[in-house]
Design a protein around this motif. Structure first.
Motif, PDB file in Angstrom:
ATOM      1  N   ARG A 162      45.808  26.834  46.824  1.00 27.81           N
ATOM      2  CA  ARG A 162      46.235  27.749  47.875  1.00 27.81           C
ATOM      3  C   ARG A 162      45.628  29.114  47.607  1.00 27.81           C
ATOM      4  O   ARG A 162      45.216  29.425  46.487  1.00 27.81           O
ATOM      5  CB  ARG A 162      47.760  27.847  47.928  1.00 27.81           C
ATOM      6  CG  ARG A 162      48.415  28.495  46.721  1.00 27.81           C
ATOM      7  CD  ARG A 162      49.924  28.546  46.893  1.00 27.81           C
ATOM      8  NE  ARG A 162      50.580  29.119  45.724  1.00 27.81           N
ATOM      9  CZ  ARG A 162      50.796  30.426  45.564  1.00 27.81           C
ATOM     10  NH1 ARG A 162      50.390  31.279  46.497  1.00 27.81           N
ATOM     11  NH2 ARG A 162      51.406  30.888  44.482  1.00 27.81           N
ATOM     12  N   GLN A 163      45.572  29.911  48.644  1.00 26.14           N
ATOM     13  CA  GLN A 163      44.972  31.244  48.527  1.00 26.14           C
ATOM     14  C   GLN A 163      46.046  32.288  48.261  1.00 26.14           C
ATOM     15  O   GLN A 163      47.094  32.294  48.898  1.00 26.14           O
ATOM     16  CB  GLN A 163      44.202  31.604  49.798  1.00 26.14           C
ATOM     17  CG  GLN A 163      43.493  32.965  49.720  1.00 26.14           C
ATOM     18  CD  GLN A 163      42.535  33.168  50.854  1.00 26.14           C
ATOM     19  OE1 GLN A 163      41.513  32.497  50.938  1.00 26.14           O
ATOM     20  NE2 GLN A 163      42.842  34.098  51.735  1.00 26.14           N
ATOM     21  N   ARG A 164      45.768  33.147  47.304  1.00 31.75           N
ATOM     22  CA  ARG A 164      46.657  34.260  47.002  1.00 31.75           C
ATOM     23  C   ARG A 164      45.916  35.564  47.251  1.00 31.75           C
ATOM     24  O   ARG A 164      44.741  35.700  46.929  1.00 31.75           O
ATOM     25  CB  ARG A 164      47.114  34.227  45.544  1.00 31.75           C
ATOM     26  CG  ARG A 164      48.012  33.066  45.184  1.00 31.75           C
ATOM     27  CD  ARG A 164      48.356  33.092  43.718  1.00 31.75           C
ATOM     28  NE  ARG A 164      49.043  34.324  43.362  1.00 31.75           N
ATOM     29  CZ  ARG A 164      49.177  34.758  42.104  1.00 31.75           C
ATOM     30  NH1 ARG A 164      48.645  34.075  41.114  1.00 31.75           N
ATOM     31  NH2 ARG A 164      49.833  35.872  41.851  1.00 31.75           N
ATOM     32  N   THR A 165      46.603  36.526  47.818  1.00 35.33           N
ATOM     33  CA  THR A 165      46.042  37.849  48.065  1.00 35.33           C
ATOM     34  C   THR A 165      46.790  38.859  47.202  1.00 35.33           C
ATOM     35  O   THR A 165      48.021  38.899  47.220  1.00 35.33           O
ATOM     36  CB  THR A 165      46.174  38.230  49.548  1.00 35.33           C
ATOM     37  OG1 THR A 165      45.466  37.272  50.340  1.00 35.33           O
ATOM     38  CG2 THR A 165      45.576  39.611  49.804  1.00 35.33           C
ATOM     39  N   LEU A 166      46.036  39.640  46.430  1.00 34.57           N
ATOM     40  CA  LEU A 166      46.636  40.613  45.530  1.00 34.57           C
ATOM     41  C   LEU A 166      46.005  41.984  45.750  1.00 34.57           C
ATOM     42  O   LEU A 166      44.793  42.093  45.978  1.00 34.57           O
ATOM     43  CB  LEU A 166      46.435  40.203  44.067  1.00 34.57           C
ATOM     44  CG  LEU A 166      47.122  38.933  43.577  1.00 34.57           C
ATOM     45  CD1 LEU A 166      46.695  38.634  42.147  1.00 34.57           C
ATOM     46  CD2 LEU A 166      48.624  39.083  43.656  1.00 34.57           C
ATOM     47  N   ASP A 167      46.812  43.011  45.681  1.00 34.54           N
ATOM     48  CA  ASP A 167      46.326  44.392  45.689  1.00 34.54           C
ATOM     49  C   ASP A 167      46.169  44.838  44.241  1.00 34.54           C
ATOM     50  O   ASP A 167      47.114  44.770  43.452  1.00 34.54           O
ATOM     51  CB  ASP A 167      47.306  45.312  46.424  1.00 34.54           C
ATOM     52  CG  ASP A 167      47.391  44.992  47.909  1.00 34.54           C
ATOM     53  OD1 ASP A 167      46.345  44.627  48.489  1.00 34.54           O
ATOM     54  OD2 ASP A 167      48.486  45.096  48.486  1.00 34.54           O
ATOM     55  N   VAL A 168      44.963  45.279  43.897  1.00 33.34           N
ATOM     56  CA  VAL A 168      44.642  45.626  42.515  1.00 33.34           C
ATOM     57  C   VAL A 168      44.238  47.091  42.429  1.00 33.34           C
ATOM     58  O   VAL A 168      43.455  47.578  43.249  1.00 33.34           O
ATOM     59  CB  VAL A 168      43.488  44.736  41.985  1.00 33.34           C
ATOM     60  CG1 VAL A 168      43.143  45.112  40.552  1.00 33.34           C
ATOM     61  CG2 VAL A 168      43.851  43.273  42.086  1.00 33.34           C
ATOM     62  N   THR A 169      44.772  47.783  41.437  1.00 33.64           N
ATOM     63  CA  THR A 169      44.391  49.169  41.175  1.00 33.64           C
ATOM     64  C   THR A 169      43.347  49.195  40.067  1.00 33.64           C
ATOM     65  O   THR A 169      43.593  48.688  38.962  1.00 33.64           O
ATOM     66  CB  THR A 169      45.609  50.003  40.758  1.00 33.64           C
ATOM     67  OG1 THR A 169      46.545  50.031  41.833  1.00 33.64           O
ATOM     68  CG2 THR A 169      45.193  51.437  40.434  1.00 33.64           C
ATOM     69  N   ILE A 170      42.173  49.755  40.366  1.00 33.94           N
ATOM     70  CA  ILE A 170      41.109  49.902  39.373  1.00 33.94           C
ATOM     71  C   ILE A 170      41.275  51.279  38.732  1.00 33.94           C
ATOM     72  O   ILE A 170      41.063  52.301  39.385  1.00 33.94           O
ATOM     73  CB  ILE A 170      39.710  49.793  40.008  1.00 33.94           C
ATOM     74  CG1 ILE A 170      39.595  48.523  40.866  1.00 33.94           C
ATOM     75  CG2 ILE A 170      38.632  49.840  38.933  1.00 33.94           C
ATOM     76  CD1 ILE A 170      39.746  47.254  40.110  1.00 33.94           C
ATOM     77  N   PRO A 171      41.655  51.349  37.462  1.00 34.11           N
ATOM     78  CA  PRO A 171      41.870  52.663  36.846  1.00 34.11           C
ATOM     79  C   PRO A 171      40.553  53.388  36.571  1.00 34.11           C
ATOM     80  O   PRO A 171      39.517  52.763  36.333  1.00 34.11           O
ATOM     81  CB  PRO A 171      42.598  52.323  35.548  1.00 34.11           C
ATOM     82  CG  PRO A 171      42.185  50.924  35.233  1.00 34.11           C
ATOM     83  CD  PRO A 171      41.969  50.238  36.547  1.00 34.11           C
ATOM     84  N   LYS A 172      40.602  54.674  36.622  1.00 37.92           N
ATOM     85  CA  LYS A 172      39.446  55.501  36.287  1.00 37.92           C
ATOM     86  C   LYS A 172      39.067  55.259  34.829  1.00 37.92           C
ATOM     87  O   LYS A 172      39.920  55.180  33.951  1.00 37.92           O
ATOM     88  CB  LYS A 172      39.810  56.976  36.501  1.00 37.92           C
ATOM     89  CG  LYS A 172      38.715  57.965  36.187  1.00 37.92           C
ATOM     90  CD  LYS A 172      39.222  59.374  36.483  1.00 37.92           C
ATOM     91  CE  LYS A 172      38.193  60.437  36.132  1.00 37.92           C
ATOM     92  NZ  LYS A 172      38.699  61.800  36.443  1.00 37.92           N
TER      93      LYS A 172
END
Length: 310
Positions: A162-172
């Motif tokens: 199944r497909q999962r959608t995630l919001d990811v924060t890329i840190p500086k």
């Protein structure tokens, strides 16, 4: 007890559906049937195939095998060791006759039945994936939405994706190869146990102007022949913004100008890298009569041979 890989026995991947498992079993059984096979190990191979299909061909037994048998093997036995059961293996056994004769099969499923009654729990596996970002994201930080396809068992024990959608924060300040840990976003646990973690490996998208080594960044900067020969103040667009840079007189192509601390920003554990500007001599085209005449005049007056001494 040695672990038995029923998927390998049938020559199918762990994601195979019921029809694929049945087709593989029928094909191999015909090949190794003692009445027609000339293989020396036909009897043993047929028994092995029947045992494997007896488990993988039954949704409930397959789910139990995947849940406990494979997980225990991955955690304890992979890489040369045998199958090592958990500490309470052997207590609370119950008969679980699935039509196979091996000790492995009987012990494994006996434990599954007893473990489920006692509330057996197991943390989910960790997952790993790669996320590609622009170099600018490492300088400024960013937010990204990613889509992952992950395997899981349905209510019948079949493996589906199944497909999962995630919001990811890329840190500086992230670097190539660094892994971002998303707690609890890995594979689900068993019996209500916690899910594993998801690890995202950072990869920089290829950009013609830049090369990255650790936190140091190398950027190619074109300069005109007179800027390199006479020296000049130029403006350069760098990943950290536009900057005024002095090109020393007499510079040659390939010269490096170091801008300290202008590489990938630092973190509490590591200082910022440096930015190296690699000068590249850009020649004006001789595409007009005037430009050609100027090049001819330079050739006569300079008498310059770039291959002298070679």
């Amino acid at each position: 007890m040695e672990y038995k890989d029923y998927y390998a026995a049938l020559g199918v991947p762990k994601t195979a559906n019921a029809d694929e498992i049945k087709a593989a079993y029928r094909k191999l059984v015909r090949k190794y049937h003692p009445d027609v096979s000339k293989e020396a190990n036909a009897d043993a191979r047929t028994k092995e195939l029947n045992e494997a299909y007896g488990v993988l061909g039954d949704p409930e037994k397959r789910a139990a095998y995947d849940e406990l048998g494979s997980a225990q093997y991955r955690q304890h036995g992979e890489g040369g060791g045998g199958f090592r059961p958990p500490p309470d293996w052997g207590s609370g056994f119950e008969s679980f006759d699935g039509g196979a004769d091996s000790d492995f099969f009987q012990d494994l499923f006996a434990h599954v039945g007893g473990a489920r009654r006692r509330g057996f729990q197991m943390r989910g596996d960790d997952s790993h994936a790669v996320i590609e970002i622009a170099l600018l994201d490492a300088y400024q930080g960013a937010s990204r939405t990613i889509n992952l396809r992950v395997p899981e068992a349905d209510e019948h024990g079949r493996v589906i994706t199944r497909q999962r959608t995630l919001d990811v924060t890329i840190p500086k300040g992230v670097t190539e190869g660094q892994q971002l840990r998303l707690a609890g976003q890995g594979q689900p646990g068993s019996g209500g146990a916690a899910a594993g973690d998801l690890y995202l490996e950072i990869r920089f998208a290829e950009e013609r102007r830049y090369r990255v080594e650790g936190r140091d960044v190398f950027q190619t900067v074109p300069v005109a022949p007179w800027e390199a020969a006479l020296g000049a103040g130029i403006e350069v667009a760098t990943p950290s913004g536009r900057m005024s840079v002095t090109v020393p007189a007499g510079s040659q192509g390939g010269r490096k100008l170091r801008l300290k601390g202008r590489g990938i920003p630092g973190t509490a554990a590591a200082p910022a890298g440096d930015l190296y500007l690699l000068l590249e001599i850009a020649l004006p085209p001789a595409d007009t009569p005037q430009a050609k005449a100027l090049y001819e005049r330079m050739a006569r007056e300079f008498g310059f041979d770039p291959r002298r001494g070679l």
